[in-house]
Design a protein around this motif. Structure first.
Motif, PDB file in Angstrom:
ATOM      1  N   ASP A 108      32.873 -26.528 -23.907  1.00 42.36           N
ATOM      2  CA  ASP A 108      31.803 -25.823 -23.959  1.00 42.36           C
ATOM      3  C   ASP A 108      33.162 -24.882 -23.227  1.00 42.36           C
ATOM      4  O   ASP A 108      33.385 -24.124 -22.642  1.00 42.36           O
ATOM      5  N   ASP A 110      35.077 -21.540 -22.731  1.00 42.96           N
ATOM      6  CA  ASP A 110      35.334 -19.890 -22.661  1.00 42.96           C
ATOM      7  C   ASP A 110      35.755 -18.636 -23.218  1.00 42.96           C
ATOM      8  O   ASP A 110      35.574 -18.046 -23.863  1.00 42.96           O
ATOM      9  N   ARG A 265      33.194 -17.076 -21.935  1.00 44.82           N
ATOM     10  CA  ARG A 265      31.094 -18.257 -22.661  1.00 44.82           C
ATOM     11  C   ARG A 265      31.522 -17.780 -23.343  1.00 44.82           C
ATOM     12  O   ARG A 265      31.430 -17.370 -24.817  1.00 44.82           O
TER      13      ARG A 265
END
Ligand SMILES: [Zn+2]
Ligand SMILES: [Zn+2]
Length: 273
Positions: A108, A110, A265
């Motif tokens: 994940d 950013d 994110r």
């Protein structure tokens, strides 16, 4: 804004070409009053310089950032983010794009910074083989790769659009980048159409050392309708973190941009300058 904008192109010891322990950058970001710190370490398969794969262990890195936030920085008002700098590889180059996409999907991030660093036997950082191809041909190859990268990859920000050009300038050629205006316009329009940001890279600007060069790029980008800019140092060591930020921020403002952007994110935020 009540916080300082952080640097969004930074390499730590998780990159193959940096020895910088990243907590020193975090200390610096805190000292500057940043709300965020992000690391963007290299993912570059078969990098031309050494023919090895530059891959950071991004899961380990996320764990390390979380650990630092829970321990050393638990009382500091700073969020630690994980980004990446992806080195584009052409579609016909083994299964590198699939491997890149897998890493992007499995983490994940950013922020995804996208770059073009090499082509076959040319590493755009070095002048080797530039004359073999011819300078105009090199720039044509480089810009076409940038266009393909924008079209084929998942990313947030295109890094150092003048990376290959800088290498020509460093070899005492007085060519100006407006020679390649048609390509620049196509790249800017593709970025705008895809709603992606353009990076102003202070490391490249320091090397080119010509304000008119960066002002020209900013003016052309604005004329094409561009609004989304990041300002980044491409630091590989602590001393270059946010290098010349105030100087280039001023130039960016003078060329009519009121905002820079940053990513958390993978959501984009504007920062008033
Ligand atoms: Zn790069
Ligand atoms: Zn970089």
């Amino acid at each position: 804004m009540d916080f300082a904008l952080h640097d969004q192109h930074v390499h730590s010891s998780f990159s193959s070409d940096s020895k910088q322990e990243l907590s020193f950058y975090i200390d610096k970001a805190i000292e500057l009053g940043c709300k965020y710190y992000i690391t963007t370490d290299h993912l570059d398969f078969n990098i031309n310089d050494s023919h090895i794969d530059w891959i950071a262990d991004y899961k380990e890195q996320r764990k390390y950032l979380d650990f630092l936030k829970k321990t050393k920085y638990k009382d500091n008002d700073i969020e630690l983010l994980l980004g990446i700098e992806v080195g584009y590889k052409t579609k016909d180059n083994l299964d590198y794009q699939d491997r890149i996409n897998k890493i992007l999907n499995d983490n994940d991030f950013d922020l995804i910074n996208l770059s073009v660093h090499d082509y076959k036997d040319v590493d755009f950082y070095f002048y080797d083989n530039y004359e073999k191809y011819g300078l105009d041909e090199i720039m044509k190859i480089y810009f076409n790769m940038e266009l393909d990268a924008i079209n084929e990859m998942d990313f947030d920000c295109l890094c150092h659009i003048d990376y290959a050009f800088k290498t020509i300038k460093m070899n005492n050629n007085d060519v100006k980048i407006d020679k390649y205006e048609d390509y620049l316009i196509r790249i800017f329009k593709s970025l705008i159409e895809k709603d992606k940001a353009l990076e102003i890279n202070t490391k490249v600007q320091e090397a080119i050392n010509d304000d008119e060069h960066v002002r020209y790029l900013l003016r052309l980008y604005k004329k094409c309708g561009g609004k989304l800019l990041t300002l980044s140092s491409d630091a590989h060591e602590l001393k270059r973190y946010e290098s010349n930020f105030d100087y280039y921020k001023q130039i960016i403002k003078e060329e009519g941009f009121d905002y820079l952007c940053y990513f958390v994110r993978r959501k984009r935020y504007l920062y008033k300058i």
